[in-house]
Scaffold this active site. Sequence first.
Site, PDB file in Angstrom:
ATOM      1  N   LYS A  39       0.827  -1.202   0.000  1.00 13.09           N
ATOM      2  CA  LYS A  39       0.000   0.000   0.000  1.00 13.09           C
ATOM      3  C   LYS A  39       0.864   1.254   0.000  1.00 13.09           C
ATOM      4  O   LYS A  39       0.557   2.238  -0.690  1.00 13.09           O
ATOM      5  CB  LYS A  39      -0.915  -0.016   1.218  1.00 13.09           C
ATOM      6  CG  LYS A  39      -2.054   0.980   1.161  1.00 13.09           C
ATOM      7  CD  LYS A  39      -2.987   0.755   2.331  1.00 13.09           C
ATOM      8  CE  LYS A  39      -4.230   1.614   2.230  1.00 13.09           C
ATOM      9  NZ  LYS A  39      -5.122   1.423   3.400  1.00 13.09           N
TER      10      LYS A  39
ATOM     11  N   ASN B  61     -22.863  11.274  15.407  1.00 14.81           N
ATOM     12  CA  ASN B  61     -23.340  10.166  14.587  1.00 14.81           C
ATOM     13  C   ASN B  61     -24.647   9.588  15.126  1.00 14.81           C
ATOM     14  O   ASN B  61     -25.544   9.214  14.365  1.00 14.81           O
ATOM     15  CB  ASN B  61     -22.276   9.074  14.499  1.00 14.81           C
ATOM     16  CG  ASN B  61     -21.211   9.398  13.465  1.00 14.81           C
ATOM     17  OD1 ASN B  61     -21.310  10.376  12.745  1.00 14.81           O
ATOM     18  ND2 ASN B  61     -20.172   8.590  13.407  1.00 14.81           N
TER      19      ASN B  61
ATOM     20  N   CYS C 213     -19.274   4.034   9.388  1.00 19.19           N
ATOM     21  CA  CYS C 213     -19.286   4.886  10.588  1.00 19.19           C
ATOM     22  C   CYS C 213     -20.574   4.761  11.392  1.00 19.19           C
ATOM     23  O   CYS C 213     -20.565   4.221  12.491  1.00 19.19           O
ATOM     24  CB  CYS C 213     -19.049   6.344  10.195  1.00 19.19           C
ATOM     25  SG  CYS C 213     -17.378   6.675   9.623  1.00 19.19           S
TER      26      CYS C 213
ATOM     27  N   LYS D   2     -21.726   1.102  12.966  1.00 18.99           N
ATOM     28  CA  LYS D   2     -20.808   0.569  13.977  1.00 18.99           C
ATOM     29  C   LYS D   2     -20.654   1.520  15.158  1.00 18.99           C
ATOM     30  O   LYS D   2     -20.516   1.079  16.309  1.00 18.99           O
ATOM     31  CB  LYS D   2     -19.437   0.274  13.362  1.00 18.99           C
ATOM     32  CG  LYS D   2     -18.527   1.467  13.165  1.00 18.99           C
ATOM     33  CD  LYS D   2     -17.130   1.069  12.750  1.00 18.99           C
ATOM     34  CE  LYS D   2     -16.223   2.285  12.587  1.00 18.99           C
ATOM     35  NZ  LYS D   2     -15.941   2.969  13.856  1.00 18.99           N
TER      36      LYS D   2
END
Length: 448
Positions: free
Chosen positions: A39, A213, A265, A268
Amino acid sequence: MNDQLRLTVLGTGYLGITHVACMASLGFDVLGVDIDARKVDQLNAGQLPIYEPGLRELLRSGLDSGRLAFTTSYPQAAAFGDVHFICAGTPPQSGCDHADLSQVNGCVATLAPLLNRPCLVVGKSTVPVGTARRLAVELAAACQGAELAWNPEFLREGSAVADALTPDRIVAGVMSPSAEGVLRTVYARQIADGTPFFATDLETAELAKVAANAYLATKVSFINAMAEVCEAAGGNVYSLSQILGADERIGPAFLRPGLGFGGGCLPKDIRAFIARATELEVGQALGFLREVDSINLRRRTRAADLASELVGGDLADVPACVLGAAFKPGSDDVRDSPALDVAQILHGMGAQVTVYDPAALANARRAYPELSYATTLAEAAQDAQVVLVLTEWAEFAELRPGELAPLVARRNIVDGRSVLDSELWRAAGWNYRALRVTLTPPVSSPVR
């Protein structure tokens, strides 16, 4: 000042890559760090492993300027950085809703013993409240001059670059005025442009992200709960959402009825929030979030039921076209994707499912190899007896009935995101269903 302050970013997932590229674009020298050598090589070559509008250009610009590079070496990062940002992922633990902190813990455990001069380590990952305080103790024990702060991110996939460069707020959980001063230097450009800067304690900073959230998820599920009531009572949830949104205390954002939320997001984070609150013996305070999650999941089942109803109640061997794989437009992220969840439900009901998405096909194939995939919308729709619009890409929202009609076997469509003109499709002879009921035209403006 930027020429003097050097940054490292630990982790090259979605958050890390966005942060490293945006910080380099602001004039900082930045070193991205990841243990995945493949990566790192890919990023140093300017190849972006995720889809995010505008990010590839920013990445390549940073590399070309010499301000940005990537490495697998933690010793190099420790020697390089004055500020070290932790951008590691916090996925759910296997078999439960608690957050898996192994990546965050690993970053601190690996970096801390290598630090030998004053520096600031800044967490950006979404973690259970109390995590930062524990890590601060660990960091201070390893290096007397190192201090921890917590600076949660509020990026939205699909608009992450704009969110990073022009955020609507900056939250800094700090333990000293010097740590606050460093973060004010890092974000000097945004602060000068008017972004509010909130300096607070570690715990409040941790809670800021999960609380935001949780609220957004609640708002989405509230209007979808109202959609269920409207369907039973004969009301118009689309008009209802506009009426509610006109109240300045409520506002229109996140009040569009449809398939609900997904991604890496919101789902979870609200589950981990409940789990942490339960550990703190205040689980009852977040009991409502369990119903928020339940409402959200019910929308997926309802979308599949609508498809079944349109074809006469039996999906066995029925060709079904699913438009959408990403959890939202502007992203290739398929984590907890409502669209793919519905596709899986249809597959389980016996349908011959073909999925098309303009950006997320590769990720979808890896996650759900049992489904069939098409490289074009026309290929996916060919001979379908039911079409489901499940991700609100512009390509799907701008579809016209005449474009699909020659391709499909039957004119049945489920609008899971309320993006199509229902009257237009019905007038063209389509059996149109949506996760809302429209009995009258939507409210366009109040009568005065």
